[in-house]
Design a protein around this motif. Structure first.
Motif, mmCIF file in Angstrom:
data_model
loop_
_atom_site.group_PDB
_atom_site.id
_atom_site.type_symbol
_atom_site.label_atom_id
_atom_site.label_comp_id
_atom_site.label_asym_id
_atom_site.label_seq_id
_atom_site.Cartn_x
_atom_site.Cartn_y
_atom_site.Cartn_z
ATOM 1 N N ARG A 82 44.851 45.835 31.694
ATOM 2 C CA ARG A 82 46.257 45.468 31.893
ATOM 3 C C ARG A 82 47.137 46.047 30.782
ATOM 4 O O ARG A 82 48.229 46.562 31.037
ATOM 5 N N ARG A 83 46.636 45.951 29.566
ATOM 6 C CA ARG A 83 47.390 46.480 28.427
ATOM 7 C C ARG A 83 47.562 47.993 28.540
ATOM 8 O O ARG A 83 48.659 48.536 28.339
ATOM 9 N N ALA A 84 46.467 48.696 28.859
ATOM 10 C CA ALA A 84 46.554 50.156 28.971
ATOM 11 C C ALA A 84 47.474 50.570 30.114
ATOM 12 O O ALA A 84 48.229 51.547 29.997
ATOM 13 N N ALA A 85 47.424 49.836 31.234
ATOM 14 C CA ALA A 85 48.283 50.163 32.379
ATOM 15 C C ALA A 85 49.756 49.996 32.017
ATOM 16 O O ALA A 85 50.606 50.825 32.376
ATOM 17 N N ALA A 86 50.085 48.898 31.285
ATOM 18 C CA ALA A 86 51.476 48.679 30.882
ATOM 19 C C ALA A 86 51.961 49.796 29.970
ATOM 20 O O ALA A 86 53.086 50.311 30.129
#
Length: 872
Positions: free
Chosen positions: A766-770
């Motif tokens: 989720r962090r990398a996608a954001a």
């Protein structure tokens, strides 16, 4: 042939004895003497001399007369008389038989019988001397045939011998009448037992026949009391059972008769309060209850049913608990072994019902059954166990039974016997497969509550232990070690992982070229067509691994390809996955076309667990030889890509690795995959680089390299950087800049793919996608529509309140970048500058004046920005 059962003699040959009765009975010509007087009549002394020669009469008469003068006590007279008789019998020759020696021997033993009514009875050494001398005097004689050859036709040796045996039996019955107890019966039988193991058949026959006579006398004696303990009954059963299988048929016949009378005595031992009377008085109701029909004149025909009764085996087992010395234990064990030679199925069935885990005695009984020198008996034993192993255990319902588990435990003991190796090899394939299926049956099975030791034994582990022992017995040491290292035994004992344990064992056996594999392969051909779910699953798991064998290529198609294709429609997803795996294995077989079945194979994996899918497709690269269309590869890739996001690391890693291997096999000129299919794989691979697992990151890197090769892209070096984006945002910035600059036509596709990962179950994803979305939108600038920005903006707002703090921080930063592009598109460059200045001032007033660029200050700035954007 020796005739040890007594024959009736004529009145002229049988002397009259005062106080006696007329000769009768199956085992003798004389009944027990009644107890009427306390003194020895002189007529008894004279009767002892009737048929002796003149010298013998004078000698014996002189000694008796002289001794009578020394004492007038009847007890003393009895003892002196017995000693003198023993002395004379002992002096008789043991290598010949004539009328003189026969007369002295016979009359002496009849005199001892008449003396038995004088109290007290003989005891100790005197009694032992009588038994040893009298029994040896007859049993040690040569066979009747040899004696007849010595004497020629002058003397009828057979009649003389039978008269001597009759006298011995009369004497033994009389001694038993003195003390009609089990202990006395055992004492008399012990003196006969020494002769039962003689190397000479005629001596064994004499001992067994005389023992039977004693047992019959005990069963008919009105005062014989079985309420007392019979401590060595089990040993006695064993001694007679040993004789059942004697090469001399008559010995076996007599031993069976003896077992019959022993069973009668055993039954009456459990009725201590029965009314006084012969033991055989209870025989008719007992036989009616146990055998329905009983015919006293057909004893030998009824004995086959008596021996089958579990009480005999149970008694041997109970007696073993009280025997602590090796020699008596060995005698009882060998008795059981000989008994089982005639009734293997019945004995085995009784032993299978003993509680688990087996105690020391029960385990020893199984081992002794396997030590028989005759291979046919070991074969029968293994067949009994195999038959039970092929059944399904159950602990509930009317048909509850754990006999299959007991059979596995028994087989464990049997396999410890070295001399049964060849017999085991004969049924090895069937034993192995039956045990593997039994492991599957036993997973999750618990012993019934009635078992006192149920907590000590886990059925599945018990059966697995037997599998291990069987492999070692067959010399599969490398296979055993390989499975051990891979944790295969634990897999076998797991209901969910059982098929993997079976496959691991089969692969090890194929790898080390186990010599028995071809037999197992051909056994599995019919094995796959029968049985329940567990049966078929175990068989299929083993079968698909054996398809790697060269011999498997000789199987007809109906037993290989057609059978596996049929399995693609099986309701069990594990069966379907195994069938796909097997079909892929056969892809490079001659005259086998698999490529046309690829869509059907892949469709069968729909809804199948991801781990099963990657296992089934592990060797899928074999299929690509000769493929000329993208549809085949496309359906395979389409099955793998959803597994990139599986919650299990092992499945993700395997799926990504398999994808990379498939891509590596392709060439640009083959056109086996559409470009869109490769493009749709870029974002999942790129984001999973950031999940923090080194193994997954390595697999993603390899797959990205192959994708860029086919796409003819040159990805920036930052893709290879293993450092996390959250600590090095310049890396993701450079990657997004590359996509926008070099592949503008695909940026929109990449953006929408990345949005799906904002709801990933992994915080790192989720962090990398954001972060990726924030930088990509920033570089796209006016390439993105306001509508798309609204969607992205709303998605990022949801992450600002994520339970994971790091996700909140970087989602807020990404949100700020998206807002900047949004304002730029909405207000234009001039207005955007004012908004940015105002935002910067507010941000500055909330920020720390420190100029430190440490990680903590950057996080604080990010949190302040997050608060600012939340208020706005």
């Amino acid at each position: 042939m020796e005739h040890c059962t007594a024959q009736a003699t004529s009145d002229s040959e049988e002397p009259h004895v005062s106080g006696g009765e007329n000769p009768s009975g199956a085992c003798g010509t004389r009944q027990d003497v009644g107890e009427k007087e306390d003194k020895v009549p002189s007529a008894l002394e004279m009767a002892a001399l009737n048929d002796c020669d003149k010298l013998s009469k004078k000698e014996l008469g002189r000694e008796v007369s002289g001794n009578r003068q020394k004492t007038n006590s009847p007890q003393s007279q009895k003892l002196i008389l017995v000693k003198q008789i023993v002395k004379h019998i002992k002096s008789l020759p043991l290598d010949s038989l004539d009328s003189h020696s026969s007369s002295v021997r016979r009359q002496g033993m009849l005199l001892i019988a008449d003396c038995s009514k004088v109290k007290p009875p003989l005891e100790g050494k005197e009694k032992s001397d009588v038994l040893v001398v009298c029994i040896t005097s007859i049993f040690a004689l040569p066979s009747i045939e040899a004696l007849q050859r010595q004497e020629g036709h002058k003397v009828n040796v057979k009649d003389l011998y039978n008269q001597s045996v009759d006298a011995l039996e009369v004497m033994l019955r009389a001694l038993l009448s003195e003390k009609p107890t089990p202990a006395e019966l055992q004492n008399l039988l012990d003196h006969l037992a020494l002769w039962m193991t003689s190397e000479k058949a005629h001596e064994r026959l004499r001992a067994v026949s005389t023992s039977v006579c004693l047992l019959q006398a005990a069963s008919k004696h009105p005062k014989f009391c079985m309420s007392l303990e019979f401590p060595r009954l089990g040993l006695l059963i064993g001694q007679l059972a040993l004789c059942v299988g004697d090469p001399e048929k008559e010995i076996g016949h007599q031993a069976v008769e003896g077992l019959y009378f022993l069973y009668v005595l055993m039954h009456c031992q459990k009725q201590p309060r029965r009314k006084m009377g012969p033991v055989t008085a209870v025989l008719h109701p007992m036989s009616k209850e146990n055998w329905d029909i009983y015919e006293p004149t057909r004893t030998c025909q009824n004995i086959s049913e008596i021996v089958k009764v579990p009480k005999i085996v149970d008694r041997i087992h109970s007696q073993l608990r009280a025997i602590h010395y090796s020699h008596p234990r060995q005698a009882v064990m060998m008795a059981l072994c000989r008994l089982a030679c005639a009734f293997m199925e019945e004995v085995s069935t009784v032993l299978l019902k003993y509680p688990l885990p087996l105690d020391r005695d029960a385990a020893g009984m199984w081992r002794i059954l396997a030590k028989t020198e005759a291979a046919c008996h070991t074969h029968r034993l293994l067949d009994v166990l195999l038959k039970e192993l092929q059944e399904r255990p159950s602990t509930s319902g009317d048909k509850a039974s754990i006999l299959p588990v007991a059979a596995a435990s028994a087989l464990f003991e049997v396999l410890s016997v070295s001399m049964c190796t060849q017999a085991v090899k004969r049924v090895y394939p069937r034993l192995l497969m039956a045990l593997l299926v039994q492991v599957h049956y036993s997973t999750g099975l618990s012993l019934p509550d009635s078992s006192a030791s149920r907590q000590e034994l886990i059925p599945a582990r018990c059966v697995v232990q037997t599998v291990k022992t069987l492999l070692l017995k067959m010399g599969c040491h490398y296979e055993f070690t390989s499975v051990e290292k891979e944790g295969g035994w634990e897999l076998l004992a797991s209901s969910e992982e059982h098929h993997r344990g079976v496959g691991l064992l089969a692969r090890a056996m194929v790898h080390y070229s186990c010599c028995e594999l071809w037999r197992i392969l051909y056994l599995l051909v019919p094995f796959l067509e029968r049985g329940d779910k567990q049966h078929k699953l175990t068989a299929m798991a083993f079968f698909v691994e054996l398809l790697h064998m060269p011999q498997a290529k000789r199987l007809p198609k109906k037993y290989s390809v057609i059978r596996l294709l049929k399995g693609l429609t099986d309701p069990d997803p594990v069966i379907r996955a195994l069938c796909v795996k097997g079909l892929i294995t056969m892809a490079d077989w001659p005259e086998i076309e698999i490529k046309d079945q690829v869509p059907v194979m892949i469709n069968s994996l729909c809804g199948v667990d991801g781990r099963l899918v990657v296992e089934a497709l592990a060797d899928v690269k074999k299929i690509f030889r000769g493929l000329d269309g993208a549809s085949y590869v496309g359906c395979i890739i389409g099955t793998l890509k959803p597994l990139f996001d599986d919650e299990r690391v092992s499945v993700r890693s395997a799926a990504i690795s398999l994808f990379g291997k498939i891509i590596k096999k392709m060439k640009k000129s083959q056109v086996l995959m559409k470009e869109e299919e490769i493009l749709d794989s870029l974002i999942p691979l790129l984001l999973h680089l950031q999940e923090g697992n080194p193994d997954v990151a390595e697999k993603c890197k390899n797959a990205l390299d192959e994708c860029s090769r086919l796409l003819e892209w040159r990805l920036p070096k930052q893709v290879d950087n293993r450092k996390g984006w959250h600590n090095h945002q310049e890396g993701v910035d450079e990657i997004c800049h590359y996509f926008v600059k070099k592949h503008q036509e695909n940026v929109q596709r990449l953006l929408f793919q990345s949005q799906r990962y904002l709801s990933s179950t992994q915080p790192s994803i989720r962090r990398a996608a954001a972060m990726f979305i924030g930088f990509l939108v920033m570089h796209m600038d006016n390439m993105i529509s306001m509508k798309d920005l609204d969607l992205i903006n709303n998605a990022l707002k949801g992450l600002i309140h994520d339970p994971e703090a790091s996700v909140c921080i970087f989602a807020a930063q990404a949100h700020e970048r998206v807002l900047a592009v949004y304002r730029k598109l909405k207000y234009g460059p001039v207005e955007q500058h004012k908004v940015n200045s105002e935002s910067a001032e507010k941000h500055k007033s909330l920020s720390n004046t420190s100029t430190t660029q440490s990680t903590s200050s950057r996080l604080l700035n990010a949190l302040n920005l997050w608060k600012l954007t939340t208020k706005r």
